[in-house]
Write a protein that holds these residues in place. Structure first.
Motif, short mmCIF file in Angstrom:
data_model
loop_
_atom_site.label_atom_id
_atom_site.label_comp_id
_atom_site.label_asym_id
_atom_site.label_seq_id
_atom_site.Cartn_x
_atom_site.Cartn_y
_atom_site.Cartn_z
N GLU A 37 0.82 -1.22 0.00
CA GLU A 37 0.00 0.00 0.00
C GLU A 37 0.86 1.27 0.00
OE1 GLU A 37 -2.49 0.79 3.35
OE2 GLU A 37 -0.89 0.51 4.81
N VAL A 38 0.22 2.37 -0.39
CA VAL A 38 0.88 3.66 -0.30
C VAL A 38 0.30 4.35 0.93
CG1 VAL A 38 1.36 5.85 -1.44
CG2 VAL A 38 1.05 3.78 -2.81
N PHE A 39 1.17 4.58 1.89
CA PHE A 39 0.72 5.10 3.17
C PHE A 39 1.24 6.52 3.36
CE2 PHE A 39 0.62 5.64 7.74
CZ PHE A 39 -0.54 4.96 8.12
N GLY A 40 0.35 7.42 3.70
CA GLY A 40 0.75 8.81 3.89
C GLY A 40 0.81 9.17 5.36
N LYS A 179 4.49 11.46 -8.51
CA LYS A 179 3.22 10.81 -8.16
C LYS A 179 2.93 9.64 -9.10
CE LYS A 179 0.97 14.87 -7.67
NZ LYS A 179 -0.14 15.79 -7.41
N LEU A 193 5.92 4.52 1.95
CA LEU A 193 5.57 5.40 3.06
C LEU A 193 5.92 6.82 2.64
CD1 LEU A 193 4.81 6.07 5.97
CD2 LEU A 193 7.10 5.41 6.67
N LEU A 194 4.89 7.62 2.61
CA LEU A 194 5.05 8.98 2.08
C LEU A 194 4.76 9.98 3.19
CD1 LEU A 194 5.19 10.81 -0.51
CD2 LEU A 194 2.75 10.46 -0.71
N VAL A 202 -0.73 13.85 -1.28
CA VAL A 202 -1.07 12.66 -0.48
C VAL A 202 -2.41 12.11 -0.91
CG1 VAL A 202 -1.54 11.87 1.87
CG2 VAL A 202 0.29 13.52 1.46
N CYS A 206 -2.17 8.25 -2.09
CA CYS A 206 -2.15 7.35 -0.92
C CYS A 206 -3.41 6.51 -0.81
CB CYS A 206 -1.99 8.17 0.36
SG CYS A 206 -0.35 8.84 0.51
N ASP A 207 -3.20 5.26 -0.38
CA ASP A 207 -4.34 4.39 -0.08
C ASP A 207 -4.85 4.71 1.32
OD1 ASP A 207 -4.00 2.91 -2.50
OD2 ASP A 207 -2.29 1.91 -1.57
N ARG A 208 -3.90 4.85 2.23
CA ARG A 208 -4.29 5.14 3.61
C ARG A 208 -3.40 6.24 4.15
NH1 ARG A 208 -4.36 1.50 7.98
NH2 ARG A 208 -2.37 0.64 7.27
N ILE A 209 -3.90 6.95 5.13
CA ILE A 209 -3.10 8.01 5.74
C ILE A 209 -3.20 7.94 7.27
CG2 ILE A 209 -3.23 9.67 3.83
CD1 ILE A 209 -5.44 11.12 5.41
#
Lengths: 317, 457
Positions: A37-40, A179, A193-194, A202, A206-209
């Motif tokens: 996942e892309v997590f912000g 991006k 992890l962003l 974001v 991002c999938d989740r933050i």
């Protein structure tokens, strides 16, 4: 599935010379970042984002709590083989050229000479620095330094990519490219992890933050879930089908009440800017400095053989 | 692992080459090694000039390169920590000892380069010196006396026995020079010195013998063109500043004898040529000095350590020079390791201060350990305690620093003495091996525990 990053009660207290507690930068942080996942990580200045990242990378040691990165301790060499890191500031050696920089960091991953050379060229193309490959990094603008910093973070084909303010100092084209790259890497199953101040960035990728404030976790979840206004509904129609705007608004208010709003949707400024630049480029040569960026390098586009077994040199360390 | 260490070593070299300290060191070194030979004048002889050339050039190179090594190594890690550059290395799969080893090897490569440059310049000057008509003795003397290294064989030990010491003590007490109640231990040192001084003197009309054992195979390098010598340092006990005497060298094993007619010798160091056929390849050689002076006060004093020595050709000058350079490089190795270790713990200014302080402590500790005499028994407890602690610390410093000082063989090389392989090997083992390993282990441990995420912490 085992999370890529797992923290429990993670706490970091900075002490003064006499070991007296000075600042509690992170306090009891429980975080789970799922693999792929892309997590912000969001938060205002001083909220503990960068400290959290440093704890995850083993650059700082927790005062309390536990950290697991890719199921291991963060300071484990085996963990570091699988991580790519773009720091907030350029910590690159100013006297190395862009090509030498990538070659140097590639050697730290024990990547073979041939593969290193190939990856270096591909990454330089990707970040648009092929023309400036033999210039010392110290001469680079902030944006160019950011690009080469991103390239070094990808030299080992990492399973977990940690990006601290990745779009800081970049022009809108660079931002878009980063991006796009994040999205492309996420499709390959990479965990990202962003950490950013730019909420639009974001939101886009991002999938989740998670939102930190004063070292504590204040909100965490899927972006869509957190931002969805369940109490409101939006309908979009082609202009021809909708007819005159005033007439449609009057009709809708009569049926649904006075809170109905009718108007034309606006595109994002970033999309508009990119469109203008693209049209300008079609008729002109690129300017000096950053050239045309190529797509994602071949070795980063390959399908992963396993979730956390990097290909090439990164896995041969 | 090798790839990572090599990459870090090359990076350390590149960083050091760009530093002002290195550039200053290079400039200072170039000026020293070119300026000194052209401007320093010796005793007017070509051999004297060659000795000074070797001694000054190498000693100055060691001081300049050593200072540069400490300074550069202190900044190598500390400034990377302060600037944050080390963070990007720390998040890569690199162990702390690999970082340390890479930096050390990179800086050592530069140190080697500096020493090679010095040696090359020295060789060029020596080459011209052996081909110039300097002074009256000419180039052959330079080749014979300086550029032919000789191994030194010392006389059989003439140590003062306990019996001789007690005899002297008893005699002095009977003569009233020592008060009753004074213990032998409290006056041991002056009495020993008195006995040694008496033994070193050869009165007018008297003679003194020294027996020197020559081991088998020692004469392998000797020949007609590579002569052996008797070397001695002599001083006149009177104001004359000269002694008059005859030397006799005999070898019972080779059944030969060589006599040097009575000659005046000025105070200082002298060397007497010996015929190659005289000395046995294994066996004893007896050296006799007969003081030919008639003046009663004109004693000849042989105060050197050793008073007399047999100097036999051994090996080539290049080999001795290489061993001296190995010793110097070993010394730079330990200084570099010290600087890197300090730079890992402290910020740059503190690291530089700490490193130079350590060097100073070792230098002073050497003299403290060597010169301290026991305090009189009536001093207070605190004074005695402080003195005791100081002495013990000096002993530790001497024990640790012993190999450091033994590594420097510049004086031997300049005096035409062969530098033994064993000495170079020991220097390399201790100073380029054991000490840097210990310092590297400590620094690596600290580096791995240190929070590199905090800039300049």
């Amino acid at each position: 599935m085992e999370p890529a990053v797992k923290t429990r009660g993670l706490t970091k207290v900075f002490a003064d010379f006499w070991c007296r507690p000075r600042v509690r930068a992170v306090s009891g942080l429980d975080l789970d970042i799922v693999r792929g996942e892309v997590f912000g990580l969001l938060g205002p200045n001083g909220s503990g984002k960068s400290t959290t990242i440093k704890l995850l990378l083993g650059l700082l040691h927790p005062s309390a709590g536990s950290v697991e990165v890719l199921s291991r301790r963060p300071d484990d060499v085996a963990t570091k083989k699988l991580i790519g890191y773009l720091p907030e500031e350029s910590y690159l050696y100013r006297y190395l050229t862009a090509r030498e920089t990538l070659d140097f960091y590639g050697r730290l991953f024990d990547i073979g000479a041939r593969q290193r050379a190939e990856r270096t060229e591909q990454l330089l193309e990707m970040v648009g620095l092929a023309q400036a490959a033999d210039r010392p990094v110290g001469e680079f603008s902030k944006g160019m330094a950011r690009r080469i910093g991103l390239a070094q973070a990808l030299i080992n084909d990492p399973a977990l990519l940690v990006l601290d303010e990745p779009t800081s100092g970049l022009d809108p084209i660079g931002c878009r490219q980063i991006k796009d790259l994040i999205v492309a890497l996420a499709k390959r199953g990479k965990t990202i992890l962003l950490c950013s101040h730019l909420l639009a960035d974001v939101e886009d990728v991002c999938d989740r933050i998670a939102i930190l404030y004063n070292g504590r976790l204040r909100a965490q979840g899927r972006v869509k879930d957190l931002l969805r206004e369940s109490a409101r509904v939006r309908i979009t129609l082609p202009s021809e089908a909708a007819g005159p705007e005033e007439k449609l608004e009057e009709e809708m208010r009569r049926r649904f009440g006075p809170e109905v709003e009718v108007g034309h949707p606006v595109i994002e400024l970033e999309s508009f800017f990119l469109d203008v630049v693209q049209k300008a480029r079609e008729g002109h040569e690129p300017d000096s400095g950053v050239g045309h960026e190529a797509g994602v390098p071949e070795y980063l586009r390959e399908t992963a053989a396993g979730p956390y077994v990097p290909r090439g040199g990164g896995g041969e360390c | 692992m090798l790839s990572r260490i090599t990459a870090l070593a090359v990076l350390a070299m590149r960083a050091a080459v760009r530093s002002r300290v290195f550039v200053s060191t290079m400039v200072a070194l170039c000026v020293m090694i070119v300026w000194v030979p052209l401007n320093v004048r010796g005793d007017g002889t070509a051999a004297g000039q060659a000795r000074i050339l070797i001694h000054y050039t190498l000693a100055l190179a060691l001081v300049v390169a050593g200072t540069g090594a400490v300074w550069t190594s202190c900044s190598a890690v500390s400034q990377e920590i302060e600037s944050g550059e080390i963070r990007l290395v720390a998040v890569k799969p690199v162990r702390a000892f690999e970082v340390w080893a890479g930096k050390w090897l990179g800086l050592m490569a530069l140190n080697s380069l500096l020493l090679l440059l010095t040696a090359a310049v020295l060789c060029v000057f020596l080459f011209f010196l052996t081909r110039s008509s300097w002074g009256g003795d000419g180039p052959s003397t330079v080749r014979e006396r300086v550029l032919t290294p000789r191994r030194m064989y010392e006389p059989v030990s003439d140590a003062v026995t306990e019996e001789a010491f007690l005899d002297e003590f008893t005699r002095l007490r009977e003569e009233g020079e020592i008060q009753p109640g004074v213990t032998p231990e409290s006056v041991r040192e002056p009495i020993m010195q008195r006995i040694m001084a008496r033994r070193a003197a050869v009165g007018p009309g008297e003679s003194k013998h020294w027996t020197i054992n020559v081991p088998a195979g020692a004469m392998a390098w000797a020949g007609e063109r590579r002569k052996s010598f008797i070397g001695f340092r002599v001083a006149s006990a009177s104001w004359a500043g000269r002694v008059h005497g005859e030397w006799k060298v005999s070898s019972p094993a080779a059944d030969g004898e060589w006599t040097v007619p009575a000659t005046d010798y000025a105070d200082g160091y002298h060397m007497i040529d010996l015929p190659g056929s005289l000395l046995p390849d294994g066996g004893a050689v007896v050296v006799t000095y007969l003081n030919g002076s008639r003046d009663e006060s004109d004693a000849a004093v042989f105060s050197g350590k050793p008073p007399v020595a047999l100097l036999v050709p051994s090996g080539a000058f290049a080999a001795s020079l290489a061993r001296t350079l190995a010793g110097m490089l070993s010394l730079l190795a330990v200084l570099t390791a010290l600087g890197l270790c300090a730079g890992t713990i402290f910020s740059f200014p503190v690291a530089a201060f700490a490193s130079f302080s350590m060097v100073l402590i070792f230098l002073l500790g050497r003299y403290q350990g060597a010169s301290s005499e026991p305090l009189p028994p009536d001093v207070g407890f605190m004074m005695a305690f402080a003195e005791g602690v100081g002495l013990r610390m000096a002993r530790v410093v001497n024990m640790v620093g012993g190999p450091v000082f033994r590594a420097v063989t510049i004086a031997q090389l300049a005096d035409g003495l062969a530098v033994p392989v064993s000495r170079a090997v020991l220097s390399v083992l201790f100073l380029a091996g054991l000490y840097p390993t210990a310092l590297g282990a400590a620094a690596s441990l600290i580096l791995s525990r240190r929070e590199l995420g905090e800039r300049g912490k």
